[in-house]
Design a protein around this motif. Structure first.
Motif, PDB file in Angstrom:
ATOM      1  N   VAL A   9       0.838  -1.469  -0.120  1.00 23.74           N
ATOM      2  CA  VAL A   9       0.049   0.006   0.019  1.00 23.74           C
ATOM      3  C   VAL A   9       0.879   1.187  -0.097  1.00 23.74           C
ATOM      4  O   VAL A   9       2.155   1.283   0.349  1.00 23.74           O
ATOM      5  CB  VAL A   9      -0.950   0.006   1.136  1.00 23.74           C
ATOM      6  N   LEU A  10       0.320   2.445  -0.523  1.00 22.19           N
ATOM      7  CA  LEU A  10       0.774   3.659  -0.440  1.00 22.19           C
ATOM      8  C   LEU A  10       1.020   3.977   0.816  1.00 22.19           C
ATOM      9  O   LEU A  10       0.106   3.651   1.744  1.00 22.19           O
ATOM     10  CB  LEU A  10       0.181   4.707  -1.044  1.00 22.19           C
ATOM     11  N   ILE A  11       2.076   4.903   1.168  1.00 21.65           N
ATOM     12  CA  ILE A  11       2.158   5.230   2.686  1.00 21.65           C
ATOM     13  C   ILE A  11       1.572   6.829   2.497  1.00 21.65           C
ATOM     14  O   ILE A  11       1.354   7.707   1.730  1.00 21.65           O
ATOM     15  CB  ILE A  11       3.662   5.784   2.970  1.00 21.65           C
ATOM     16  N   PRO A  12       0.204   6.911   3.521  1.00 24.55           N
ATOM     17  CA  PRO A  12      -0.599   7.767   3.422  1.00 24.55           C
ATOM     18  C   PRO A  12       0.109   9.281   3.483  1.00 24.55           C
ATOM     19  O   PRO A  12       1.028   9.414   4.176  1.00 24.55           O
ATOM     20  CB  PRO A  12      -1.554   7.865   4.851  1.00 24.55           C
ATOM     21  N   ARG A  13      -0.335  10.268   2.536  1.00 20.31           N
ATOM     22  CA  ARG A  13       0.254  11.531   2.570  1.00 20.31           C
ATOM     23  C   ARG A  13      -0.422  12.476   3.301  1.00 20.31           C
ATOM     24  O   ARG A  13      -1.721  12.401   3.258  1.00 20.31           O
ATOM     25  CB  ARG A  13       0.322  11.956   0.875  1.00 20.31           C
ATOM     26  N   PRO A  14       0.238  13.482   4.001  1.00 22.00           N
ATOM     27  CA  PRO A  14      -0.671  14.378   4.830  1.00 22.00           C
ATOM     28  C   PRO A  14      -1.804  15.154   3.812  1.00 22.00           C
ATOM     29  O   PRO A  14      -2.779  15.500   4.635  1.00 22.00           O
ATOM     30  CB  PRO A  14       0.545  15.396   5.176  1.00 22.00           C
ATOM     31  N   GLU A  15      -1.312  15.508   2.748  1.00 21.98           N
ATOM     32  CA  GLU A  15      -2.184  16.273   2.028  1.00 21.98           C
ATOM     33  C   GLU A  15      -3.740  15.652   1.762  1.00 21.98           C
ATOM     34  O   GLU A  15      -4.698  16.124   1.547  1.00 21.98           O
ATOM     35  CB  GLU A  15      -1.897  16.704   0.523  1.00 21.98           C
ATOM     36  N   THR A  16      -3.754  14.439   1.779  1.00 23.55           N
ATOM     37  CA  THR A  16      -4.871  13.279   1.723  1.00 23.55           C
ATOM     38  C   THR A  16      -5.815  13.771   2.841  1.00 23.55           C
ATOM     39  O   THR A  16      -6.976  13.213   2.556  1.00 23.55           O
ATOM     40  CB  THR A  16      -4.410  12.003   1.181  1.00 23.55           C
TER      41      THR A  16
ATOM     42  N   ASN B 240      -8.338   8.504  -4.339  1.00 23.37           N
ATOM     43  CA  ASN B 240      -7.099   8.998  -4.385  1.00 23.37           C
ATOM     44  C   ASN B 240      -6.376   8.095  -5.537  1.00 23.37           C
ATOM     45  O   ASN B 240      -5.813   7.025  -5.072  1.00 23.37           O
ATOM     46  CB  ASN B 240      -6.420   9.017  -3.244  1.00 23.37           C
ATOM     47  N   PRO B 241      -6.985   8.105  -6.854  1.00 26.43           N
ATOM     48  CA  PRO B 241      -6.193   7.061  -7.813  1.00 26.43           C
ATOM     49  C   PRO B 241      -4.980   7.176  -8.185  1.00 26.43           C
ATOM     50  O   PRO B 241      -4.315   8.380  -7.826  1.00 26.43           O
ATOM     51  CB  PRO B 241      -7.292   7.408  -8.777  1.00 26.43           C
ATOM     52  N   PRO B 242      -4.302   6.266  -8.793  1.00 24.28           N
ATOM     53  CA  PRO B 242      -2.958   6.595  -9.321  1.00 24.28           C
ATOM     54  C   PRO B 242      -3.073   7.836 -10.040  1.00 24.28           C
ATOM     55  O   PRO B 242      -3.762   7.866 -11.156  1.00 24.28           O
ATOM     56  CB  PRO B 242      -2.622   5.269 -10.010  1.00 24.28           C
ATOM     57  N   TYR B 243      -2.228   8.859 -10.023  1.00 23.52           N
ATOM     58  CA  TYR B 243      -2.112   9.913 -11.026  1.00 23.52           C
ATOM     59  C   TYR B 243      -0.658  10.399 -11.535  1.00 23.52           C
ATOM     60  O   TYR B 243      -0.711  11.271 -12.128  1.00 23.52           O
ATOM     61  CB  TYR B 243      -2.930  11.070 -10.409  1.00 23.52           C
ATOM     62  N   VAL B 244       0.276   9.742 -10.967  1.00 23.51           N
ATOM     63  CA  VAL B 244       1.624  10.059 -11.334  1.00 23.51           C
ATOM     64  C   VAL B 244       1.918   9.615 -12.563  1.00 23.51           C
ATOM     65  O   VAL B 244       1.634   8.452 -12.997  1.00 23.51           O
ATOM     66  CB  VAL B 244       2.667   9.507 -10.350  1.00 23.51           C
ATOM     67  N   LEU B 245       2.623  10.487 -13.490  1.00 18.77           N
ATOM     68  CA  LEU B 245       3.127   9.780 -14.628  1.00 18.77           C
ATOM     69  C   LEU B 245       4.231   9.214 -14.872  1.00 18.77           C
ATOM     70  O   LEU B 245       5.278   9.738 -14.293  1.00 18.77           O
ATOM     71  CB  LEU B 245       2.952  11.186 -15.741  1.00 18.77           C
TER      72      LEU B 245
ATOM     73  N   ASN C  31      13.392   6.517  -2.880  1.00 24.53           N
ATOM     74  CA  ASN C  31      12.436   5.849  -1.784  1.00 24.53           C
ATOM     75  C   ASN C  31      11.101   5.715  -2.433  1.00 24.53           C
ATOM     76  O   ASN C  31      10.639   4.699  -1.775  1.00 24.53           O
ATOM     77  CB  ASN C  31      12.961   6.408  -0.421  1.00 24.53           C
ATOM     78  N   VAL C  32      10.449   6.586  -3.122  1.00 19.08           N
ATOM     79  CA  VAL C  32       9.002   6.237  -3.381  1.00 19.08           C
ATOM     80  C   VAL C  32       9.134   5.369  -4.421  1.00 19.08           C
ATOM     81  O   VAL C  32       8.284   4.362  -4.415  1.00 19.08           O
ATOM     82  CB  VAL C  32       8.560   7.742  -3.937  1.00 19.08           C
ATOM     83  N   LEU C  33       9.809   5.623  -5.575  1.00 15.84           N
ATOM     84  CA  LEU C  33       9.887   4.893  -6.859  1.00 15.84           C
ATOM     85  C   LEU C  33      10.324   3.363  -6.673  1.00 15.84           C
ATOM     86  O   LEU C  33       9.814   2.431  -7.152  1.00 15.84           O
ATOM     87  CB  LEU C  33      11.150   5.690  -7.658  1.00 15.84           C
TER      88      LEU C  33
ATOM     89  N   LEU D 136       1.461  -0.091  -9.060  1.00 14.49           N
ATOM     90  CA  LEU D 136       0.161   0.037  -9.133  1.00 14.49           C
ATOM     91  C   LEU D 136      -0.942   1.206  -8.605  1.00 14.49           C
ATOM     92  O   LEU D 136      -1.736   1.594  -8.999  1.00 14.49           O
ATOM     93  CB  LEU D 136      -0.447  -1.552  -8.653  1.00 14.49           C
ATOM     94  N   ALA D 137      -0.459   1.713  -7.589  1.00  9.45           N
ATOM     95  CA  ALA D 137      -1.316   2.729  -6.635  1.00  9.45           C
ATOM     96  C   ALA D 137      -0.790   4.087  -7.108  1.00  9.45           C
ATOM     97  O   ALA D 137      -1.185   5.061  -6.919  1.00  9.45           O
ATOM     98  CB  ALA D 137      -1.102   2.475  -5.039  1.00  9.45           C
ATOM     99  N   LEU D 138       0.527   4.317  -7.704  1.00  9.72           N
ATOM    100  CA  LEU D 138       1.133   5.449  -8.233  1.00  9.72           C
ATOM    101  C   LEU D 138       0.811   5.976  -9.602  1.00  9.72           C
ATOM    102  O   LEU D 138       0.617   6.984  -9.486  1.00  9.72           O
ATOM    103  CB  LEU D 138       2.576   5.506  -7.873  1.00  9.72           C
ATOM    104  N   PHE D 139       0.980   5.156 -10.565  1.00  4.28           N
ATOM    105  CA  PHE D 139       1.069   5.620 -11.884  1.00  4.28           C
ATOM    106  C   PHE D 139      -0.213   5.468 -12.801  1.00  4.28           C
ATOM    107  O   PHE D 139      -0.776   4.301 -12.928  1.00  4.28           O
ATOM    108  CB  PHE D 139       2.438   4.737 -12.697  1.00  4.28           C
TER     109      PHE D 139
ATOM    110  N   VAL E  55     -12.163  13.665  -5.496  1.00  4.21           N
ATOM    111  CA  VAL E  55     -10.941  12.848  -5.928  1.00  4.21           C
ATOM    112  C   VAL E  55      -9.701  13.916  -5.649  1.00  4.21           C
ATOM    113  O   VAL E  55      -9.797  15.096  -5.585  1.00  4.21           O
ATOM    114  CB  VAL E  55     -10.897  12.493  -7.172  1.00  4.21           C
ATOM    115  N   GLU E  56      -8.737  13.084  -5.471  1.00  2.00           N
ATOM    116  CA  GLU E  56      -7.539  13.611  -5.184  1.00  2.00           C
ATOM    117  C   GLU E  56      -6.805  13.669  -6.773  1.00  2.00           C
ATOM    118  O   GLU E  56      -7.003  12.637  -7.344  1.00  2.00           O
ATOM    119  CB  GLU E  56      -6.474  12.997  -4.185  1.00  2.00           C
ATOM    120  N   ILE E  57      -6.066  14.786  -7.026  1.00  2.00           N
ATOM    121  CA  ILE E  57      -5.626  15.167  -8.430  1.00  2.00           C
ATOM    122  C   ILE E  57      -3.933  15.547  -8.481  1.00  2.00           C
ATOM    123  O   ILE E  57      -3.595  16.003  -7.528  1.00  2.00           O
ATOM    124  CB  ILE E  57      -6.090  16.016  -9.399  1.00  2.00           C
TER     125      ILE E  57
HETATM  126  N1  GLN Z   1       0.557  12.034  -4.001  1.00  2.00           N
HETATM  127  C1  GLN Z   1       1.451  10.655  -4.271  1.00  2.00           C
HETATM  128  C2  GLN Z   1       2.788  11.237  -4.701  1.00  2.00           C
HETATM  129  O1  GLN Z   1       3.162  12.247  -5.082  1.00  2.00           O
HETATM  130  C3  GLN Z   1       0.758  10.045  -5.321  1.00  2.00           C
HETATM  131  C4  GLN Z   1      -0.520   9.389  -4.853  1.00  2.00           C
HETATM  132  C5  GLN Z   1      -1.355   9.055  -6.277  1.00  2.00           C
HETATM  133  O2  GLN Z   1      -0.928   8.629  -7.048  1.00  2.00           O
HETATM  134  N2  GLN Z   1      -2.428   8.886  -5.672  1.00  2.00           N
HETATM  135  O3  GLN Z   1       3.793  10.175  -4.797  1.00  2.00           O
END
Ligand code: GLN
Length: 290
Positions: free
Chosen positions: A96-103, A195-200, A210-212, A218-221, A250-252
């Motif tokens: 799972v993604l580590i929850p981000r404070p902005e969420t 908060n769907p995957p939205y990173v390109l 450390n993120v990559l 699956l949760a990021l891209f 949604v988060e974007i």
């Molecule tokens: N906010 C996350 C990041 O910057 C990405 C979360 C997402 O893809 N939904 O890594």
């Protein structure tokens, strides 16, 4: 042994120096204290009061291996298994993604909406991951019926553990939004949150290793050829599943505000609004089903 005295203060000094080339001195110290607090209940203050505290051999080993994981770039939360979000302690692992404070702001928008409803609201969190959004909404709005879904059964097992340990009555189920077709649970939800995957993939170059290297892709891209793929799917799911006047939240990506707003408006939503995150970046969109 690297710290022959077994004194905690010597170990902190040694491992802080060991991590310094990777994290700099302040962050290294914080990270080492985060480990000593997690594993031994010793933070900076407690150590100041008990400067002669010694670690056992097995404690020394625990600290040693945890620091080595930090050195390799593994995020602290995956080492301790703990991430703080919305005032709660969530269990996390690399599924799972580590929850981000902005969420947390998305949770607040959702909870404000649930509180304003006259009847108890029915909420679905799509792509729930650790369950942090769904569970935090439930904690803020105990009257709401909250469910979470995810394509990953490993993620769902983390979400279920969190619901149990945080005593939140949230149901989790498998859903694959990629193959979502409109026959599913029509007009049942007051609120769909995601908060769907939205990173390109194109942005990979700017991302920290450390993120990559550790967080689930699956949760990021989102697919490069169709960056709003998941938002289109969410829009069609929401048009089907939401009651009239229900909300999609949604988060974007900070650069997607206009594109996703237009997509939602063209899909038939009204009152589409963009909200900023704690850093002043466009981060959330709220839309109403007509
Ligand atoms: N906010 C996350 C990041 O910057 C990405 C979360 C997402 O893809 N939904 O890594």
């Amino acid at each position: 042994m690297k710290v022959p005295t077994n004194l905690l203060r010597d170990a902190v000094r040694y491992y802080t120096e060991f991590l310094e080339p990777n994290y700099g001195s302040d962050e290294s110290k914080q990270l080492v204290f985060a480990l000593t607090e997690h594993f031994f209940g010793f933070d900076r203050l407690k150590l100041a009061f008990q400067p002669g505290h010694r670690l056992s051999e097995s404690e020394m080993l625990t600290l040693h291996f945890a620091v080595k994981e930090l050195k390799s770039g593994k995020p602290l939360q995956y080492i301790t298994g703990v991430a703080h979000f919305s005032g709660h302690r969530f269990f996390v692992n690399t599924s799972v993604l580590i929850p981000r404070p902005e969420t947390e702001e998305l949770v607040n928008l959702a909870a404000d909406f649930c509180r304003r409803m006259e009847h108890s609201s029915n909420v679905l969190d799509v792509g729930t991951g650790s369950g942090c959004i769904a569970i935090s909404i439930k904690k803020l709005c105990p009257q709401a019926r909250v469910q979470g879904c995810d394509i990953s059964s490993e993620a769902l097992s983390v979400a279920r553990q969190n619901a149990l340990s945080l005593d939140a009555d949230v149901d989790f189920f498998v859903c694959d939004i990629q193959s979502y077709d409109s026959g599913y649970q029509p007009c049942t939800f007051d609120l769909l949150v995601s908060n769907p995957p939205y990173v390109l993939y194109a942005d990979k170059i700017d991302m920290k290793s450390n993120v990559l290297e550790w967080e689930p892709h699956l949760a990021l891209f989102a697919p490069d050829e169709d960056p709003v793929f998941y938002y289109r799917k969410l829009a069609s799911m929401a048009l089907n599943c939401l009651v009239p006047t229900g909300r999609l939240m949604v988060e974007i990506h900070e650069r997607m505000g206009e594109t996703v707003s237009n997509l939602f408006t063209e899909s038939g939503f009204s009152g589409v609004s963009v909200y900023h995150d704690i850093n002043g970046k466009e981060r959330f969109i709220v839309a109403t089903k007509q």
